[in-house]
Write a protein that holds these residues in place. Structure first.
Motif, PDB file in Angstrom:
ATOM      1  N   SER A 231     -27.326   6.377  73.335  1.00 24.21           N
ATOM      2  CA  SER A 231     -26.565   5.181  73.801  1.00 24.21           C
ATOM      3  C   SER A 231     -25.169   5.686  73.672  1.00 24.21           C
ATOM      4  N   ILE A 232     -24.661   6.539  72.410  1.00 19.31           N
ATOM      5  CA  ILE A 232     -23.380   6.984  72.458  1.00 19.31           C
ATOM      6  C   ILE A 232     -23.077   7.903  73.213  1.00 19.31           C
ATOM      7  N   ASN A 233     -24.079   8.994  73.659  1.00 26.09           N
ATOM      8  CA  ASN A 233     -23.849  10.146  74.574  1.00 26.09           C
ATOM      9  C   ASN A 233     -23.730   9.521  75.812  1.00 26.09           C
ATOM     10  N   LEU A 234     -24.413   8.520  76.286  1.00 21.33           N
ATOM     11  CA  LEU A 234     -24.213   7.954  77.417  1.00 21.33           C
ATOM     12  C   LEU A 234     -22.708   7.511  77.765  1.00 21.33           C
ATOM     13  N   ILE A 235     -22.273   6.901  77.020  1.00 23.12           N
ATOM     14  CA  ILE A 235     -20.837   6.302  76.935  1.00 23.12           C
ATOM     15  C   ILE A 235     -19.850   7.682  77.062  1.00 23.12           C
ATOM     16  N   ALA A 321     -13.290  11.717  70.184  1.00 22.52           N
ATOM     17  CA  ALA A 321     -13.173  12.125  68.905  1.00 22.52           C
ATOM     18  C   ALA A 321     -14.049  11.537  67.715  1.00 22.52           C
ATOM     19  N   SER A 322     -14.097  10.039  68.294  1.00 28.95           N
ATOM     20  CA  SER A 322     -15.109   9.373  67.186  1.00 28.95           C
ATOM     21  C   SER A 322     -16.699   9.889  67.443  1.00 28.95           C
ATOM     22  N   GLY A 323     -16.957  10.722  68.683  1.00 27.79           N
ATOM     23  CA  GLY A 323     -18.367  11.048  68.490  1.00 27.79           C
ATOM     24  C   GLY A 323     -18.380  12.151  67.286  1.00 27.79           C
ATOM     25  N   ASP A 324     -17.487  12.991  67.023  1.00 23.38           N
ATOM     26  CA  ASP A 324     -17.795  13.898  66.128  1.00 23.38           C
ATOM     27  C   ASP A 324     -18.039  13.113  64.603  1.00 23.38           C
ATOM     28  N   GLY A 344     -37.325  22.169  62.956  1.00 21.65           N
ATOM     29  CA  GLY A 344     -36.659  22.798  64.138  1.00 21.65           C
ATOM     30  C   GLY A 344     -36.945  22.292  65.493  1.00 21.65           C
ATOM     31  N   LYS A 345     -38.393  22.338  65.680  1.00 22.21           N
ATOM     32  CA  LYS A 345     -38.933  21.612  66.999  1.00 22.21           C
ATOM     33  C   LYS A 345     -38.406  20.191  67.040  1.00 22.21           C
ATOM     34  N   THR A 346     -38.407  19.100  66.018  1.00 20.00           N
ATOM     35  CA  THR A 346     -37.951  17.883  66.217  1.00 20.00           C
ATOM     36  C   THR A 346     -36.700  17.777  66.700  1.00 20.00           C
ATOM     37  N   ILE A 347     -35.678  18.567  65.883  1.00 18.23           N
ATOM     38  CA  ILE A 347     -34.254  18.375  66.007  1.00 18.23           C
ATOM     39  C   ILE A 347     -34.032  18.920  67.619  1.00 18.23           C
ATOM     40  N   GLY A 348     -34.860  20.040  68.114  1.00 20.27           N
ATOM     41  CA  GLY A 348     -34.543  20.271  69.485  1.00 20.27           C
ATOM     42  C   GLY A 348     -35.171  19.577  70.263  1.00 20.27           C
ATOM     43  N   PHE A 349     -35.958  18.707  70.076  1.00 20.46           N
ATOM     44  CA  PHE A 349     -36.425  17.675  70.719  1.00 20.46           C
ATOM     45  C   PHE A 349     -35.623  16.536  71.143  1.00 20.46           C
ATOM     46  N   ILE A 350     -34.903  16.053  69.902  1.00 20.71           N
ATOM     47  CA  ILE A 350     -33.877  15.062  69.927  1.00 20.71           C
ATOM     48  C   ILE A 350     -32.657  15.536  70.660  1.00 20.71           C
ATOM     49  N   VAL A 351     -32.346  16.717  70.492  1.00 16.72           N
ATOM     50  CA  VAL A 351     -31.043  17.250  71.039  1.00 16.72           C
ATOM     51  C   VAL A 351     -31.218  17.310  72.647  1.00 16.72           C
ATOM     52  N   PHE A 352     -32.418  17.938  72.825  1.00 15.34           N
ATOM     53  CA  PHE A 352     -32.671  17.609  74.373  1.00 15.34           C
ATOM     54  C   PHE A 352     -32.529  16.315  75.082  1.00 15.34           C
ATOM     55  N   LEU A 353     -33.069  15.232  74.335  1.00 14.90           N
ATOM     56  CA  LEU A 353     -32.935  13.941  74.872  1.00 14.90           C
ATOM     57  C   LEU A 353     -31.625  13.636  74.940  1.00 14.90           C
ATOM     58  N   ASN A 354     -30.839  14.046  73.946  1.00 12.86           N
ATOM     59  CA  ASN A 354     -29.254  13.331  73.833  1.00 12.86           C
ATOM     60  C   ASN A 354     -28.768  14.080  75.253  1.00 12.86           C
ATOM     61  N   GLN A 355     -29.010  15.296  75.302  1.00 12.72           N
ATOM     62  CA  GLN A 355     -28.290  16.078  76.387  1.00 12.72           C
ATOM     63  C   GLN A 355     -28.785  15.311  77.774  1.00 12.72           C
ATOM     64  N   LEU A 356     -29.770  14.938  77.932  1.00 12.63           N
ATOM     65  CA  LEU A 356     -30.153  14.571  79.110  1.00 12.63           C
ATOM     66  C   LEU A 356     -29.473  13.185  79.368  1.00 12.63           C
ATOM     67  N   THR A 357     -28.825  12.419  78.714  1.00 16.23           N
ATOM     68  CA  THR A 357     -27.805  11.589  79.036  1.00 16.23           C
ATOM     69  C   THR A 357     -26.611  11.950  79.877  1.00 16.23           C
ATOM     70  N   LEU A 358     -26.255  13.304  79.731  1.00 17.76           N
ATOM     71  CA  LEU A 358     -25.129  13.772  80.729  1.00 17.76           C
ATOM     72  C   LEU A 358     -25.565  13.610  82.061  1.00 17.76           C
ATOM     73  N   PRO A 359     -26.431  14.504  82.477  1.00 18.96           N
ATOM     74  CA  PRO A 359     -26.725  14.269  83.741  1.00 18.96           C
ATOM     75  C   PRO A 359     -27.229  12.715  84.314  1.00 18.96           C
ATOM     76  N   LEU A 360     -27.837  12.120  83.344  1.00 17.39           N
ATOM     77  CA  LEU A 360     -27.932  10.703  83.547  1.00 17.39           C
ATOM     78  C   LEU A 360     -26.650   9.731  83.873  1.00 17.39           C
ATOM     79  N   SER A 361     -25.620  10.196  82.919  1.00 17.96           N
ATOM     80  CA  SER A 361     -24.656   9.539  83.378  1.00 17.96           C
ATOM     81  C   SER A 361     -23.742   9.881  84.859  1.00 17.96           C
ATOM     82  N   GLY A 362     -23.918  11.062  85.175  1.00 19.25           N
ATOM     83  CA  GLY A 362     -23.659  11.589  86.367  1.00 19.25           C
ATOM     84  C   GLY A 362     -24.216  10.606  87.492  1.00 19.25           C
ATOM     85  N   ILE A 363     -25.621  10.498  87.206  1.00 20.68           N
ATOM     86  CA  ILE A 363     -26.216   9.746  88.392  1.00 20.68           C
ATOM     87  C   ILE A 363     -25.864   8.203  88.597  1.00 20.68           C
TER      88      ILE A 363
END
Length: 412
Positions: A231-235, A321-324, A344-363
């Protein structure tokens, strides 16, 4: 690491990072000022971030199989050629949106490759004792480019068309390429692999993703933490996707003022990173994270309601800035909920989900009719995310492993 080698490495990395920031500043500005379409601006953001996100799973594999330096060099030279080529196509009046969207898609894909490749290069350049120093330099480079890129961009557009920032960015990539070309790394074994090995690797990646998804699903606290970060990454994604359109469109700011806005954001982010160690030393990271989350939600509401450009700039910079601060909390908390063998695999999966919010915000932005519609989305998303943390606060507090030393000793 020898001093001369370190200097060449730092210059090369800084040049590439500055080139990336110049393009990130120039392209959205050019697209919006020439089309006056918030929808196309959002679509361009989607086109930019989708390959950046989707390329992350294969970035490490390429570095392992080809070699980190080869991948890094290829990323710089391809981005340089793409930027020079895009500028040429613009001068002969090829469709601006198609050209710039293609440029950013290429740049985004190879940014991910260079970022991951860099992680494999640094240990080969520096001894274990020198690693903290080199990593701190690299962090400083990223923040400096975040400030200088928009600053240089706003200065250039005072005297020339914003399109000229594209060949300037290309030149920065070229300087970075030449600089890295002069650095000789020690010979390291490379996993060449075979077709059968590649297929096995693909199957392993799929199994890891399924396992990581199961771990997140079966741990309600981990699922909740992932929801908060998404939700924060979407903002944040909404802010990045609409920055040029909101500043120069809705608030009618000049291009130079937009550049100052981006530089101010970089400066505030750097200041937050500098005081962060002192803050977390005195205040539990749980409260730092909750405060940061709350500030981001409130700042999003401010963007949605304010008619003042000054308040918008302050709210925008505060969100970034607050995102940090929030990331420090979320990373510290979630790692305690993940079994170490699957970290490793779980953090990678979560980071992947978080990053997906960026193209989603573009849509989401691309669905807007005008800037006023986009602006209204900010207060709606801000209110919604505020509701999430209000509803979940009690559970977050009572089950927090970084807040409770007793819980922290419990294995995930």
């Amino acid at each position: 690491m020898q001093a001369a080698l370190l200097i060449r490495f730092i210059i090369a990395r800084f040049s590439a990072a500055l080139g990336d920031q110049l393009l990130l500043f120039a392209v959205p500005l050019i697209i919006y000022t020439e089309t006056k379409s918030i929808s196309l601006t959002g679509l361009a953001f989607f086109i930019e971030w989708t390959p950046r996100v989707l390329s992350l799973p294969i970035a490490g594999t390429l570095s392992d199989r080809i070699g980190g330096q080869y991948v890094y060099l290829a990323a710089d030279i391809v981005r340089a050629i793409a930027a020079f080529g895009a500028f040429y196509l613009l001068t002969v009046n090829v469709n601006m949106f198609v050209v710039l969207s293609g440029l950013m898609a290429i740049s985004a894909f190879f940014y991910a490759q260079s970022f991951i490749a860099l992680e494999s290069i640094v240990p080969k350049l520096a001894s274990k004792a020198e690693l903290p120093k080199v990593q701190s330099w690299l962090q400083g480079i990223e923040q400096a480019s975040l400030m200088l890129g928009p600053g240089i961009g706003s200065f250039v557009i005072l005297y020339a068309d914003a399109r000229y920032l594209i060949p300037i960015g290309a030149t920065m990539f070229l300087i970075g390429y030449v600089g890295m070309l002069t650095i000789k790394l020690p010979t390291m074994p490379i996993s060449r692999g075979t077709g059968k090995g590649a297929l096995a690797l693909a199957k392993q990646v799929r199994r890891d993703f399924v396992k990581a998804a199961t771990i997140v699903r079966l741990r309600p606290n981990l699922l909740l933490l992932t929801t908060l970060s998404i939700s924060i990454n979407l903002i944040i994604g909404m802010c990045m996707a609409t920055a040029a359109a909101m500043a120069t469109g809705y608030f009618n700011a000049s291009k130079a003022e937009f550049g100052l806005q981006q530089s101010f954001t970089g400066g505030l982010t750097l200041a937050v990173l500098m005081i962060l160690p002192f803050v977390v030393h005195r205040i539990n990271v749980f409260w730092v994270g909750i405060a940061a989350y709350t500030v981001i939600c409130l700042s999003s509401i401010v963007i949605g309601l304010t008619s003042s450009f000054g308040f918008y700039v302050l709210a925008y910079a505060t969100i970034v800035a607050s995102g940090d601060l929030f990331n420090v909390y979320i990373r510290s908390e979630r790692v305690l909920w993940i079994p170490k063998v699957h970290l490793g695999k779980t953090i990678g999966f979560i980071v992947f989900l978080n990053q997906l919010t960026l193209p989603l915000s573009g849509i989401i932005v691309s669905l807007s009719i005008n800037e006023a519609d986009t602006k209204a989305m900010f207060w709606m998303i801000g209110v919604a995310t505020s509701g999430v943390v209000v509803l979940c606060f009690k559970k977050l507090k009572t089950t927090s492993k970084i807040l409770s030393p007793q819980l922290a000793t419990t294995l995930a």
